[in-house]
Design a protein around this motif. Structure first.
Motif, PDB file in Angstrom:
ATOM      1  N   LEU A  12       0.764  -1.179  -0.002  1.00  0.00           N
ATOM      2  CA  LEU A  12      -0.181  -0.013   0.035  1.00  0.00           C
ATOM      3  C   LEU A  12       0.969   1.205   0.051  1.00  0.00           C
ATOM      4  O   LEU A  12       0.504   2.181  -0.643  1.00  0.00           O
ATOM      5  CB  LEU A  12      -0.937  -0.009   1.255  1.00  0.00           C
ATOM      6  CG  LEU A  12      -1.869   1.383   1.335  1.00  0.00           C
ATOM      7  CD1 LEU A  12      -2.937   1.369   0.197  1.00  0.00           C
ATOM      8  CD2 LEU A  12      -2.542   1.356   2.915  1.00  0.00           C
ATOM      9  N   MET A  13       1.949   1.296   0.859  1.00  0.00           N
ATOM     10  CA  MET A  13       2.644   2.315   0.908  1.00  0.00           C
ATOM     11  C   MET A  13       3.491   2.680  -0.386  1.00  0.00           C
ATOM     12  O   MET A  13       3.487   3.928  -0.881  1.00  0.00           O
ATOM     13  CB  MET A  13       3.778   2.325   2.163  1.00  0.00           C
ATOM     14  CG  MET A  13       3.228   2.595   3.503  1.00  0.00           C
ATOM     15  SD  MET A  13       2.210   3.761   3.906  1.00  0.00           S
ATOM     16  CE  MET A  13       0.587   2.962   4.076  1.00  0.00           C
ATOM     17  N   LYS A  14       3.902   1.654  -0.923  1.00  0.00           N
ATOM     18  CA  LYS A  14       4.662   1.777  -2.375  1.00  0.00           C
ATOM     19  C   LYS A  14       3.643   2.182  -3.278  1.00  0.00           C
ATOM     20  O   LYS A  14       3.672   3.444  -4.270  1.00  0.00           O
ATOM     21  CB  LYS A  14       4.960   0.528  -2.664  1.00  0.00           C
ATOM     22  CG  LYS A  14       5.878   0.563  -3.947  1.00  0.00           C
ATOM     23  CD  LYS A  14       6.375  -0.931  -4.427  1.00  0.00           C
ATOM     24  CE  LYS A  14       7.197  -0.765  -5.657  1.00  0.00           C
ATOM     25  NZ  LYS A  14       7.526  -2.347  -6.173  1.00  0.00           N
ATOM     26  N   ASP A  73      -6.350   7.539  -9.082  1.00  0.00           N
ATOM     27  CA  ASP A  73      -4.987   6.834  -8.993  1.00  0.00           C
ATOM     28  C   ASP A  73      -4.823   6.607  -7.390  1.00  0.00           C
ATOM     29  O   ASP A  73      -4.639   5.217  -7.269  1.00  0.00           O
ATOM     30  CB  ASP A  73      -3.954   7.929  -9.124  1.00  0.00           C
ATOM     31  CG  ASP A  73      -3.757   8.211 -10.657  1.00  0.00           C
ATOM     32  OD1 ASP A  73      -4.545   7.629 -11.430  1.00  0.00           O
ATOM     33  OD2 ASP A  73      -3.089   9.444 -10.831  1.00  0.00           O
ATOM     34  N   ILE A  74      -5.334   7.422  -6.584  1.00  0.00           N
ATOM     35  CA  ILE A  74      -5.623   6.848  -5.139  1.00  0.00           C
ATOM     36  C   ILE A  74      -6.511   5.477  -4.935  1.00  0.00           C
ATOM     37  O   ILE A  74      -5.938   4.516  -4.440  1.00  0.00           O
ATOM     38  CB  ILE A  74      -5.797   7.919  -4.132  1.00  0.00           C
ATOM     39  CG1 ILE A  74      -4.712   8.828  -4.048  1.00  0.00           C
ATOM     40  CG2 ILE A  74      -6.361   7.188  -2.565  1.00  0.00           C
ATOM     41  CD1 ILE A  74      -5.192  10.197  -3.276  1.00  0.00           C
ATOM     42  N   VAL A  75      -7.329   5.666  -5.451  1.00  0.00           N
ATOM     43  CA  VAL A  75      -8.573   4.472  -5.439  1.00  0.00           C
ATOM     44  C   VAL A  75      -8.006   3.197  -6.105  1.00  0.00           C
ATOM     45  O   VAL A  75      -7.910   2.435  -5.469  1.00  0.00           O
ATOM     46  CB  VAL A  75      -9.813   4.849  -5.932  1.00  0.00           C
ATOM     47  CG1 VAL A  75     -10.757   3.598  -6.006  1.00  0.00           C
ATOM     48  CG2 VAL A  75     -10.524   6.019  -5.336  1.00  0.00           C
ATOM     49  N   ALA A  76      -7.401   3.485  -7.150  1.00  0.00           N
ATOM     50  CA  ALA A  76      -6.712   2.222  -7.931  1.00  0.00           C
ATOM     51  C   ALA A  76      -5.613   1.785  -7.286  1.00  0.00           C
ATOM     52  O   ALA A  76      -5.399   0.505  -7.112  1.00  0.00           O
ATOM     53  CB  ALA A  76      -6.201   2.689  -9.500  1.00  0.00           C
ATOM     54  N   ALA A  77      -4.678   2.480  -6.379  1.00  0.00           N
ATOM     55  CA  ALA A  77      -3.820   2.162  -5.760  1.00  0.00           C
ATOM     56  C   ALA A  77      -4.231   1.132  -4.470  1.00  0.00           C
ATOM     57  O   ALA A  77      -3.614   0.178  -4.137  1.00  0.00           O
ATOM     58  CB  ALA A  77      -2.819   3.207  -5.293  1.00  0.00           C
ATOM     59  N   VAL A  78      -5.147   1.806  -3.619  1.00  0.00           N
ATOM     60  CA  VAL A  78      -5.744   1.056  -2.656  1.00  0.00           C
ATOM     61  C   VAL A  78      -6.258  -0.262  -3.050  1.00  0.00           C
ATOM     62  O   VAL A  78      -6.078  -1.197  -2.447  1.00  0.00           O
ATOM     63  CB  VAL A  78      -6.767   1.977  -1.802  1.00  0.00           C
ATOM     64  CG1 VAL A  78      -7.331   1.299  -0.930  1.00  0.00           C
ATOM     65  CG2 VAL A  78      -5.896   3.224  -1.479  1.00  0.00           C
ATOM     66  N   ARG A  79      -7.101  -0.172  -4.175  1.00  0.00           N
ATOM     67  CA  ARG A  79      -7.705  -1.459  -4.643  1.00  0.00           C
ATOM     68  C   ARG A  79      -6.818  -2.631  -4.888  1.00  0.00           C
ATOM     69  O   ARG A  79      -6.790  -3.706  -4.534  1.00  0.00           O
ATOM     70  CB  ARG A  79      -8.771  -1.050  -5.716  1.00  0.00           C
ATOM     71  CG  ARG A  79      -9.490  -2.370  -6.457  1.00  0.00           C
ATOM     72  CD  ARG A  79     -10.056  -2.040  -7.753  1.00  0.00           C
ATOM     73  NE  ARG A  79     -11.215  -1.066  -7.465  1.00  0.00           N
ATOM     74  CZ  ARG A  79     -11.459  -0.051  -8.051  1.00  0.00           C
ATOM     75  NH1 ARG A  79     -10.397   0.474  -8.830  1.00  0.00           N
ATOM     76  NH2 ARG A  79     -12.321   0.755  -8.000  1.00  0.00           N
ATOM     77  N   SER A  80      -5.598  -2.132  -5.774  1.00  0.00           N
ATOM     78  CA  SER A  80      -4.911  -3.064  -6.040  1.00  0.00           C
ATOM     79  C   SER A  80      -3.823  -3.746  -5.043  1.00  0.00           C
ATOM     80  O   SER A  80      -3.337  -4.731  -5.184  1.00  0.00           O
ATOM     81  CB  SER A  80      -4.028  -2.603  -7.550  1.00  0.00           C
ATOM     82  OG  SER A  80      -3.129  -1.423  -6.857  1.00  0.00           O
ATOM     83  N   SER A  81      -3.307  -2.944  -4.034  1.00  0.00           N
ATOM     84  CA  SER A  81      -2.560  -3.303  -3.057  1.00  0.00           C
ATOM     85  C   SER A  81      -3.147  -3.654  -1.687  1.00  0.00           C
ATOM     86  O   SER A  81      -2.300  -4.400  -0.879  1.00  0.00           O
ATOM     87  CB  SER A  81      -1.545  -1.965  -2.792  1.00  0.00           C
ATOM     88  OG  SER A  81      -2.079  -0.920  -2.400  1.00  0.00           O
ATOM     89  N   PHE A  82      -4.454  -3.332  -1.468  1.00  0.00           N
ATOM     90  CA  PHE A  82      -4.710  -3.299   0.044  1.00  0.00           C
ATOM     91  C   PHE A  82      -6.166  -3.781   0.113  1.00  0.00           C
ATOM     92  O   PHE A  82      -6.531  -4.492   1.301  1.00  0.00           O
ATOM     93  CB  PHE A  82      -4.839  -1.796   0.438  1.00  0.00           C
ATOM     94  CG  PHE A  82      -4.721  -1.804   1.805  1.00  0.00           C
ATOM     95  CD1 PHE A  82      -3.998  -2.243   2.929  1.00  0.00           C
ATOM     96  CD2 PHE A  82      -5.936  -1.033   2.626  1.00  0.00           C
ATOM     97  CE1 PHE A  82      -3.839  -2.098   4.209  1.00  0.00           C
ATOM     98  CE2 PHE A  82      -5.898  -0.881   3.952  1.00  0.00           C
ATOM     99  CZ  PHE A  82      -4.931  -1.513   4.699  1.00  0.00           C
ATOM    100  N   CYS A  83      -6.938  -3.651  -0.881  1.00  0.00           N
ATOM    101  CA  CYS A  83      -8.384  -4.091  -0.276  1.00  0.00           C
ATOM    102  C   CYS A  83      -8.817  -5.642  -0.566  1.00  0.00           C
ATOM    103  O   CYS A  83      -9.534  -6.278  -0.061  1.00  0.00           O
ATOM    104  CB  CYS A  83      -9.589  -3.361  -1.349  1.00  0.00           C
ATOM    105  SG  CYS A  83      -9.480  -1.687  -0.851  1.00  0.00           S
ATOM    106  N   GLY A  84      -7.510  -6.272  -1.321  1.00  0.00           N
ATOM    107  CA  GLY A  84      -7.584  -7.787  -1.377  1.00  0.00           C
ATOM    108  C   GLY A  84      -9.330  -8.292  -1.543  1.00  0.00           C
ATOM    109  O   GLY A  84      -9.797  -9.193  -1.056  1.00  0.00           O
TER     110      GLY A  84
END
Length: 84
Positions: A12-14, A73-84
């Protein structure tokens, strides 16, 4: 619901750092805000609402303003790395 430790947090941080370094100055805050984004998606909110909420949540302090594209972009980043 995502956990805040380990590899998932690092991913997520990355992902958020790639959007804007300021998003991860306070990592604990970034995790909390990202959980809220995941909840919005899990609750079935439409994409525009999820993006608008993300923009409102992440704006301020180290990121004074965000465009709609940056919020997406934030939503995409969170979705791809964190929401699982």
């Amino acid at each position: 619901m995502p956990l805040s430790g380990g590899e998932q947090r690092a991913a997520l941080m990355k992902a958020l750092r790639a959007v804007d370094e300021g998003l991860v100055v306070d990592e604990d805050r970034a995790v909390d805000l990202s959980r809220d984004v995941c909840l919005d998606m899990r609750d079935g909110k439409d994409a525009a609402t999820v993006r608008r909420h993300a923009k409102t949540r992440f704006e301020g302090a180290t990121v004074p303003s965000l465009t709609d594209d940056r919020a997406a972009d934030i939503v995409a980043a969170v979705r791809s790395s964190f929401c699982g």
